[in-house]
Design a protein around this motif. Structure first.
Motif, PDB file in Angstrom:
ATOM      1  N   ILE A   1       0.909  -1.516   0.096  1.00 28.75           N
ATOM      2  CA  ILE A   1      -0.170   0.086   0.232  1.00 28.75           C
ATOM      3  C   ILE A   1       0.887   1.212   0.259  1.00 28.75           C
ATOM      4  CG2 ILE A   1      -0.168   0.937   2.405  1.00 28.75           C
ATOM      5  CD1 ILE A   1      -3.117   0.686   1.704  1.00 28.75           C
ATOM      6  N   TYR A   2       0.688   2.049  -0.908  1.00 27.63           N
ATOM      7  CA  TYR A   2       1.498   3.842  -0.957  1.00 27.63           C
ATOM      8  C   TYR A   2       1.554   4.054   0.027  1.00 27.63           C
ATOM      9  CZ  TYR A   2       3.652   7.174  -2.775  1.00 27.63           C
ATOM     10  OH  TYR A   2       4.319   8.708  -2.986  1.00 27.63           O
ATOM     11  N   PHE A   3       1.101   3.955   0.732  1.00 30.70           N
ATOM     12  CA  PHE A   3       1.235   5.085   2.616  1.00 30.70           C
ATOM     13  C   PHE A   3       2.298   4.204   3.709  1.00 30.70           C
ATOM     14  CE2 PHE A   3      -3.221   5.997   0.761  1.00 30.70           C
ATOM     15  CZ  PHE A   3      -3.525   7.529   0.793  1.00 30.70           C
ATOM     16  N   ARG A   4       2.218   3.373   2.696  1.00 32.65           N
ATOM     17  CA  ARG A   4       3.451   2.265   3.935  1.00 32.65           C
ATOM     18  C   ARG A   4       4.810   3.156   3.966  1.00 32.65           C
ATOM     19  NH1 ARG A   4       7.203  -1.207   2.525  1.00 32.65           N
ATOM     20  NH2 ARG A   4       8.850  -2.173   3.926  1.00 32.65           N
ATOM     21  N   GLY A   5       4.979   3.429   2.407  1.00 34.90           N
ATOM     22  CA  GLY A   5       6.061   4.312   1.981  1.00 34.90           C
ATOM     23  C   GLY A   5       5.522   5.164   2.821  1.00 34.90           C
ATOM     24  N   MET A   6       4.739   6.295   2.475  1.00 35.48           N
ATOM     25  CA  MET A   6       4.500   7.818   3.073  1.00 35.48           C
ATOM     26  C   MET A   6       5.189   8.019   4.606  1.00 35.48           C
ATOM     27  SD  MET A   6       1.506   9.654   2.691  1.00 35.48           S
ATOM     28  CE  MET A   6       1.776  10.060   0.499  1.00 35.48           C
ATOM     29  N   TYR A   7       4.668   6.755   5.102  1.00 35.42           N
ATOM     30  CA  TYR A   7       4.673   6.918   6.530  1.00 35.42           C
ATOM     31  C   TYR A   7       6.260   6.557   7.183  1.00 35.42           C
ATOM     32  CZ  TYR A   7      -0.625   6.640   6.498  1.00 35.42           C
ATOM     33  OH  TYR A   7      -1.647   6.528   6.176  1.00 35.42           O
ATOM     34  N   LEU A   8       7.159   5.806   6.652  1.00 30.91           N
ATOM     35  CA  LEU A   8       8.657   5.846   6.751  1.00 30.91           C
ATOM     36  C   LEU A   8       9.188   6.767   6.285  1.00 30.91           C
ATOM     37  CD1 LEU A   8       8.939   1.603   5.211  1.00 30.91           C
ATOM     38  CD2 LEU A   8       8.828   2.739   7.648  1.00 30.91           C
ATOM     39  N   ARG A   9       8.390   7.608   5.305  1.00 31.72           N
ATOM     40  CA  ARG A   9       8.949   8.698   5.334  1.00 31.72           C
ATOM     41  C   ARG A   9       9.098   9.556   6.705  1.00 31.72           C
ATOM     42  NH1 ARG A   9       8.007   7.194  -0.347  1.00 31.72           N
ATOM     43  NH2 ARG A   9       5.866   8.668  -0.167  1.00 31.72           N
ATOM     44  N   LEU A  10       8.407   9.889   7.081  1.00 33.71           N
ATOM     45  CA  LEU A  10       8.066  10.602   8.458  1.00 33.71           C
ATOM     46  C   LEU A  10       8.647   9.915   9.700  1.00 33.71           C
ATOM     47  CD1 LEU A  10       4.048  10.486   8.567  1.00 33.71           C
ATOM     48  CD2 LEU A  10       5.249  12.202   8.093  1.00 33.71           C
ATOM     49  N   GLY A  41      -3.655  14.119   8.059  1.00 36.15           N
ATOM     50  CA  GLY A  41      -3.647  12.390   9.217  1.00 36.15           C
ATOM     51  C   GLY A  41      -1.849  12.057   8.808  1.00 36.15           C
ATOM     52  N   GLN A  42      -1.159  12.379   8.047  1.00 37.86           N
ATOM     53  CA  GLN A  42       0.308  12.512   8.256  1.00 37.86           C
ATOM     54  C   GLN A  42       0.772  12.947   9.845  1.00 37.86           C
ATOM     55  OE1 GLN A  42       3.097  12.843   4.941  1.00 37.86           O
ATOM     56  NE2 GLN A  42       1.499  14.013   4.207  1.00 37.86           N
ATOM     57  N   ALA A  43       0.199  14.165  10.197  1.00 33.07           N
ATOM     58  CA  ALA A  43       0.651  14.399  10.918  1.00 33.07           C
ATOM     59  C   ALA A  43      -0.130  13.755  12.569  1.00 33.07           C
ATOM     60  CB  ALA A  43       0.465  15.624  11.651  1.00 33.07           C
ATOM     61  N   LEU A  44      -1.189  12.848  11.889  1.00 29.46           N
ATOM     62  CA  LEU A  44      -1.324  11.857  13.913  1.00 29.46           C
ATOM     63  C   LEU A  44      -0.451  10.871  13.477  1.00 29.46           C
ATOM     64  CD1 LEU A  44      -5.549  12.237  12.781  1.00 29.46           C
ATOM     65  CD2 LEU A  44      -4.411  13.042  15.088  1.00 29.46           C
ATOM     66  N   VAL A  45      -0.516  10.695  12.613  1.00 30.93           N
ATOM     67  CA  VAL A  45       0.522   9.187  12.269  1.00 30.93           C
ATOM     68  C   VAL A  45       1.875   9.294  12.873  1.00 30.93           C
ATOM     69  CG1 VAL A  45       1.316   7.807  10.729  1.00 30.93           C
ATOM     70  CG2 VAL A  45      -0.743   7.923  10.114  1.00 30.93           C
ATOM     71  N   ALA A  46       2.517  10.380  12.453  1.00 32.67           N
ATOM     72  CA  ALA A  46       3.872  10.897  13.190  1.00 32.67           C
ATOM     73  C   ALA A  46       3.609  10.628  14.454  1.00 32.67           C
ATOM     74  CB  ALA A  46       3.912  12.295  12.728  1.00 32.67           C
ATOM     75  N   GLY A  47       2.711  11.328  15.035  1.00 36.17           N
ATOM     76  CA  GLY A  47       2.892  11.347  16.249  1.00 36.17           C
ATOM     77  C   GLY A  47       2.152   9.838  17.091  1.00 36.17           C
ATOM     78  N   GLY A  48       1.794   8.669  16.007  1.00 36.52           N
ATOM     79  CA  GLY A  48       1.974   7.775  16.591  1.00 36.52           C
ATOM     80  C   GLY A  48       2.633   6.311  16.521  1.00 36.52           C
ATOM     81  N   ILE A  49       3.438   7.221  15.795  1.00 38.01           N
ATOM     82  CA  ILE A  49       4.361   5.695  15.054  1.00 38.01           C
ATOM     83  C   ILE A  49       5.339   6.033  15.420  1.00 38.01           C
ATOM     84  CG2 ILE A  49       4.892   6.994  13.113  1.00 38.01           C
ATOM     85  CD1 ILE A  49       5.239   4.186  11.296  1.00 38.01           C
ATOM     86  N   ASP A  50       6.065   6.954  15.909  1.00 39.60           N
ATOM     87  CA  ASP A  50       6.843   7.950  16.107  1.00 39.60           C
ATOM     88  C   ASP A  50       7.042   8.552  18.161  1.00 39.60           C
ATOM     89  OD1 ASP A  50       9.704   9.418  17.094  1.00 39.60           O
ATOM     90  OD2 ASP A  50      10.242   9.001  14.763  1.00 39.60           O
ATOM     91  N   CYS A  93      -0.699   7.275  19.834  1.00 37.10           N
ATOM     92  CA  CYS A  93      -0.446   9.114  20.330  1.00 37.10           C
ATOM     93  C   CYS A  93      -0.351   9.618  21.803  1.00 37.10           C
ATOM     94  CB  CYS A  93      -0.916   9.664  19.406  1.00 37.10           C
ATOM     95  SG  CYS A  93      -0.068  12.188  19.390  1.00 37.10           S
ATOM     96  N   ARG A  94       0.720  10.272  22.426  1.00 39.02           N
ATOM     97  CA  ARG A  94       1.127  10.601  23.407  1.00 39.02           C
ATOM     98  C   ARG A  94       0.646  11.921  23.170  1.00 39.02           C
ATOM     99  NH1 ARG A  94       0.283   5.529  24.228  1.00 39.02           N
ATOM    100  NH2 ARG A  94      -1.021   4.261  25.885  1.00 39.02           N
ATOM    101  N   ALA A  95       2.183  12.713  22.706  1.00 39.42           N
ATOM    102  CA  ALA A  95       2.360  13.677  21.766  1.00 39.42           C
ATOM    103  C   ALA A  95       0.867  15.309  21.982  1.00 39.42           C
ATOM    104  CB  ALA A  95       2.844  13.898  20.342  1.00 39.42           C
ATOM    105  N   ASN A  96       0.648  15.974  22.028  1.00 36.42           N
ATOM    106  CA  ASN A  96       0.062  17.144  22.607  1.00 36.42           C
ATOM    107  C   ASN A  96      -0.372  17.219  20.958  1.00 36.42           C
ATOM    108  OD1 ASN A  96       0.963  17.689  25.352  1.00 36.42           O
ATOM    109  ND2 ASN A  96       1.453  19.332  24.806  1.00 36.42           N
TER     110      ASN A  96
END
Length: 445
Positions: free
Chosen positions: A274-283, A311-320, A379-382
């Motif tokens: 799925i394309y978004f896998r690569g997008m999220y890894l780039r985050l 959406g990427q901001a939400l992902v970044a907060g949860g993946i990292d 995600c536990r970021a503010n």
């Protein structure tokens, strides 16, 4: 004297008559305006409560008192369903009672109204009401192996050396250094962005901010990168696809027509492709790069974006878990499985629905691994999030499904009459909130 008096009276009459006809002509040229709003300014109600949609038609600032308005209530999904139970019909333009609607379930109802002017021009307006939106739940649970899958993806990424390549970008602000940056990554493309930082920054002195993009294919934004740097930050803007920056417009048109055509649905049959896998890894890789720079303060990492960027901001907060602050404007990539729960799903409508009304099972399963709602639950970021109640691209139910899963200090900026947009006042609110976060983290308040 009598002749002069009569002439003066006649002149006054002519002027008055002329002004009257002019006023009538101007009024006749004034456009009709149709408006619908809820009877509560915030447009938020408890479930089972009654929301009223108030309709007004005006012309030249004056209320129109004759005519009919056609209306239809829907849940963003059943608009064209003639068999739905949602209210629809007509009301007189001078009806002060409004249009009533209620919901027994947390969610949103939309009211769309139509008015035809005497010259056959059709006017349309939309409003929406939220019913206990803070109780909207995920449409499906997080997959049991969600964390394990992404742990494995990040472990594979960690084996790839960053090997950043920086090229100096000339610009007019002598106090700022700017670079075009490429960093190695998995997922078929590198991280590609612009980095900006204060020229005289000392080691471990700067908070970091990562700007991410909405849907489409374009260069990274040097202006965004410089905005952060001018505010005393380590600031990087990355494009969503790892493509070259600053190229002629035709380059991006060729990408849209070629390898990135319909990228949002590419590889959606599997979580591996799925394309978004690569997008999220780039985050993750962009954050790897920012935190490797000597100027980073070791404390603050923020990710800001709108729509797909939200959406990427939400992902970044949860993946990292290095991310301490996210700002997600009208976030996309949320609630892919919404149709499985009988509600509208968010952009990019990743999961198709068959003739039987059921979502494609294989794609539905893959989509759960790239759903920003599931990342939000980690995600536990503010966080600060914006939502437009009449947004049909990233419907408010999908935004709240993600927002309600966030664990850190959070704030929702609601815009009852806004569609899919990122207006300047919301951008200003986001950046001010981030600056406050920086002060809080540094104990400066």
């Amino acid at each position: 004297m009598r002749m002069a008096a009569r002439f003066l009276s006649l002149l006054r009459l002519c002027v008055a008559t002329s002004l009257a006809f002019t006023a009538l002509a101007v009024h006749a040229d004034e456009p009709y305006q149709l408006k619908v709003v809820t009877d509560r300014a915030d447009a938020i109600y408890r479930t089972e409560a009654t929301a009223k949609f108030i309709v007004t038609v005006t012309k030249g600032g004056e209320t129109v008192s004759a005519g009919e308005v056609l209306y239809i209530i829907d849940d963003f999904l059943a608009a064209a369903d003639s068999e739905s139970d949602f209210p629809k019909g007509t009301i007189e333009v001078d009806d002060k009672n409004g249009i009533s609607a209620t919901s027994s379930q947390p969610g949103f109802l939309r009211c769309r109204v139509t008015f035809q002017t005497p010259d056959k021009k059709v006017l349309r307006a939309t409003a929406a009401a939220g019913f206990s939106p803070n109780k909207i739940s995920p449409s499906l649970p997080v997959p049991d192996d969600f964390d394990q899958f992404w742990k494995q993806q990040k472990a594979e990424l960690a084996k790839v050396a960053l090997e950043p390549k920086l090229k100096t970008i000339e610009q007019s602000n002598e106090k700022i250094l700017c670079f075009d940056v490429r960093v190695n990554c998995l997922g078929g493309a590198p991280v590609s962005g612009y980095l900006a930082k204060p020229k005289e920054a000392k080691a471990k002195s700067l908070p970091a901010i990562l700007w991410v993009h909405g849907a489409g294919v374009r260069s990274s934004s040097l202006a965004n990168a410089m905005t952060g740097a001018q505010a005393g930050m380590l600031s990087m803007d990355i494009n969503a696809h790892g493509i070259a920056n600053g190229m002629p417009p035709q380059y991006y048109k060729d990408q849209i027509a070629g390898p990135l055509k319909n990228y949002r649905h590419a590889g959606r049959e599997s979580r591996e492709t799925i394309y978004f896998r690569g997008m999220y890894l780039r985050l993750v890789r962009a954050i790897d790069f920012l935190t490797s720079l000597p100027e980073w303060d070791g404390q603050v990492i923020a990710v800001i974006g709108h729509s797909q960027g939200g959406g990427q901001a939400l992902v970044a907060g949860g993946i990292d878990d290095r991310v301490t602050f996210i700002a997600a404007g009208v976030p996309a990539i949320c609630d892919h499985s919404g149709r499985a729960a009988g509600r509208i799903n968010g952009w990019p409508k990743l999961v198709p629905v068959g003739d039987d009304g059921l979502p494609d099972g294989q794609i539905l399963q893959a989509s759960r691994y790239v759903d920003a709602v599931n990342f939000a639950s980690r995600c536990r970021a503010n966080a600060i999030v914006s939502v437009g109640f009449v947004d049909a691209v990233c419907p408010p139910s999908s935004c709240y499904a993600a927002f309600n899963q966030l664990h850190g200090k959070k704030r929702m900026v609601t815009e009852p009459l806004m569609g899919h947009a990122a207006p300047q006042h919301i951008r200003d609110i986001f950046f001010a909130e981030f600056q406050k976060h920086v002060r809080d983290e540094k104990g400066q308040n």
